[in-house]
Design an enzyme around this catalytic site. Sequence first.
Site, mmCIF file in Angstrom:
data_model
loop_
_atom_site.group_PDB
_atom_site.id
_atom_site.type_symbol
_atom_site.label_atom_id
_atom_site.label_comp_id
_atom_site.label_asym_id
_atom_site.label_seq_id
_atom_site.Cartn_x
_atom_site.Cartn_y
_atom_site.Cartn_z
ATOM 1 N N ARG A 1 -1.469 1.135 -5.129
ATOM 2 C CA ARG A 1 -1.659 2.155 -6.163
ATOM 3 C C ARG A 1 -0.365 2.614 -6.818
ATOM 4 O O ARG A 1 -0.385 3.329 -7.815
ATOM 5 C CB ARG A 1 -2.368 3.353 -5.554
ATOM 6 C CG ARG A 1 -1.492 4.221 -4.671
ATOM 7 C CD ARG A 1 -2.288 5.226 -3.879
ATOM 8 N NE ARG A 1 -3.099 4.560 -2.891
ATOM 9 C CZ ARG A 1 -4.187 5.108 -2.332
ATOM 10 N NH1 ARG A 1 -4.563 6.321 -2.673
ATOM 11 N NH2 ARG A 1 -4.885 4.442 -1.441
ATOM 12 N N CYS B 1 -25.364 16.534 -9.102
ATOM 13 C CA CYS B 1 -26.271 17.298 -8.246
ATOM 14 C C CYS B 1 -25.931 17.060 -6.775
ATOM 15 O O CYS B 1 -26.724 16.508 -6.008
ATOM 16 C CB CYS B 1 -27.716 16.887 -8.549
ATOM 17 S SG CYS B 1 -28.925 18.024 -7.864
ATOM 18 N N GLU B 2 -24.729 17.451 -6.393
ATOM 19 C CA GLU B 2 -24.216 17.344 -5.030
ATOM 20 C C GLU B 2 -23.261 18.500 -4.773
ATOM 21 O O GLU B 2 -22.361 18.751 -5.574
ATOM 22 C CB GLU B 2 -23.445 16.034 -4.820
ATOM 23 C CG GLU B 2 -24.271 14.773 -4.874
ATOM 24 C CD GLU B 2 -25.107 14.570 -3.619
ATOM 25 O OE1 GLU B 2 -24.801 15.190 -2.582
ATOM 26 O OE2 GLU B 2 -26.060 13.788 -3.693
ATOM 27 N N GLU C 1 2.843 -6.040 -1.926
ATOM 28 C CA GLU C 1 1.684 -5.558 -2.677
ATOM 29 C C GLU C 1 1.765 -4.030 -2.748
ATOM 30 O O GLU C 1 1.265 -3.333 -1.859
ATOM 31 C CB GLU C 1 0.395 -6.014 -1.985
ATOM 32 C CG GLU C 1 0.282 -7.543 -1.878
ATOM 33 C CD GLU C 1 -0.865 -8.004 -1.005
ATOM 34 O OE1 GLU C 1 -1.658 -7.146 -0.558
ATOM 35 O OE2 GLU C 1 -0.982 -9.212 -0.763
ATOM 36 N N PRO C 2 2.405 -3.499 -3.795
ATOM 37 C CA PRO C 2 2.613 -2.042 -3.861
ATOM 38 C C PRO C 2 1.337 -1.225 -3.912
ATOM 39 O O PRO C 2 1.355 -0.024 -3.652
ATOM 40 C CB PRO C 2 3.428 -1.865 -5.147
ATOM 41 C CG PRO C 2 4.080 -3.180 -5.378
ATOM 42 C CD PRO C 2 3.102 -4.203 -4.877
ATOM 43 N N GLY D 1 0.812 -1.211 0.000
ATOM 44 C CA GLY D 1 0.000 0.000 0.000
ATOM 45 C C GLY D 1 0.844 1.258 0.000
ATOM 46 O O GLY D 1 0.544 2.229 0.692
#
Length: 461
Positions: free
Chosen positions: A321, A389-390, A318-319, A276
């Site tokens: 991103r 619409c936010e 597990e690199p 990560g």
Amino acid sequence: MRAHEAGAMHGDIGDRGPGWLRPPADVNALVPQLWPRQVERGAGGALTVAGLDVRELAAGYGTPAYVLDEDDLRSRARDFRDAFPDVDVYYAGKAFLCRAVVRMIAEEGLHLDVCSGGELATALSAGMPAERIGFHGNNKSVAELTRALDAGVGRIILDSFTEIDRLTALARERGVRPGVLIRVTVGVEAHTHEFIATAHEDQKFGFSLAGGAAAAAAFRVIDEGVLDLRGLHSHIGSQIFDTSGFEVSARRVLALQAQIRDARGVELPELDLGGGFGIAYTTQDDPSTPAELAKRLRKIVDSECAAENLAVPHLSIEPGRAIVGPAVFTLYEVGTVKDVDGLRTYVSVDGGMSDNIRTALYDASYSATLAGRASTAEPLLARVVGKHCESGDIVVKDEFLPADVQPGDLVAVPGTGAYCRSMASNYNHVPRPPVVAVRDGRARLIVRRETEEDLLALDVG
């Protein structure tokens, strides 16, 4: 937020008052660590990627569009493979997965982790060798586990006692002995957003180390003798820059490995350290290189194994991103520019939270630049927002764009390769954008744009 100059800070300008963020010396300048390696400004001021003008991409594929620098992705995969030559490097399928990317990472010698039946189906359909696939997930169904066994998936990461029993029964029925890892929750605080920190005790993943569940899980697998327990797995979170958490995690996991050896006479041959690793979304982020990470992690493992009198296990990482995240930018077209009583200028683009939910979900920070031309106008502090619409539909919270930004301009947001297309939605019934790969001055469509017909095809009422 580009944050060109030293001392610039993250945040909402309303929180800090005027003057807290200084404008850049050159509003057209690109900060290299934020962009794919082959992105630059061409002679006419427009961005190019691998020699191809983004105006051509917009004309040919429309906007918004995710633009992948294929050689950048491949080179980042090789960087990790070369820095960790005797380690299994797992590409994170959940970050972004399609068949073309599966083939790229397979050709570059990486492994692949998946966490659903759909991701597994995509990997297998693209020809990923099953023995190089790791299957994650906290609630794998019988159907998913059956498919993994039938395909010969190399590693299944066990996440609960129910799953141990479920997989044991399926393996016994088929007369197979799948390789498995026990996911251990080590109680390490990762300095990241609460929702992407995964090793504190009160969360859904893994077996608790402190409460004894991790040891009990390992003993159950060993005593049953049906599954091939290859090792332990630990993952402390995502978008992590500080390796100190890995040191604590490795110490605790290897202490458990020593406990298993002493109790059952089994020295597990593998260890997955997770990963990560963080990337640069703004200049406030300072990620380590794969070589730096490899040096630190090897030192940690060697030291902890020596302390426990363990042979150094075969490692996996597990690199996350770090491979695909920086290799992609999103190309938008400006629709409106609105000054709100001198308080803020809103630059509205033709995408938004349906193609990048991370700003709304994680309060993530991004940068942006005028992409279709250069400008001599003064810098304008703006907020780049979407069309949904936010009121929380924000792409980039605060960014300096040229004061002459106008409808029809192209704007590019870097660092959108991870968790943008994979978390995209059809909110407000907006079709999801395409993914366009560029290499050697040529573009190819690897995920087509959704259409209104696609949306209606699912509506059977």
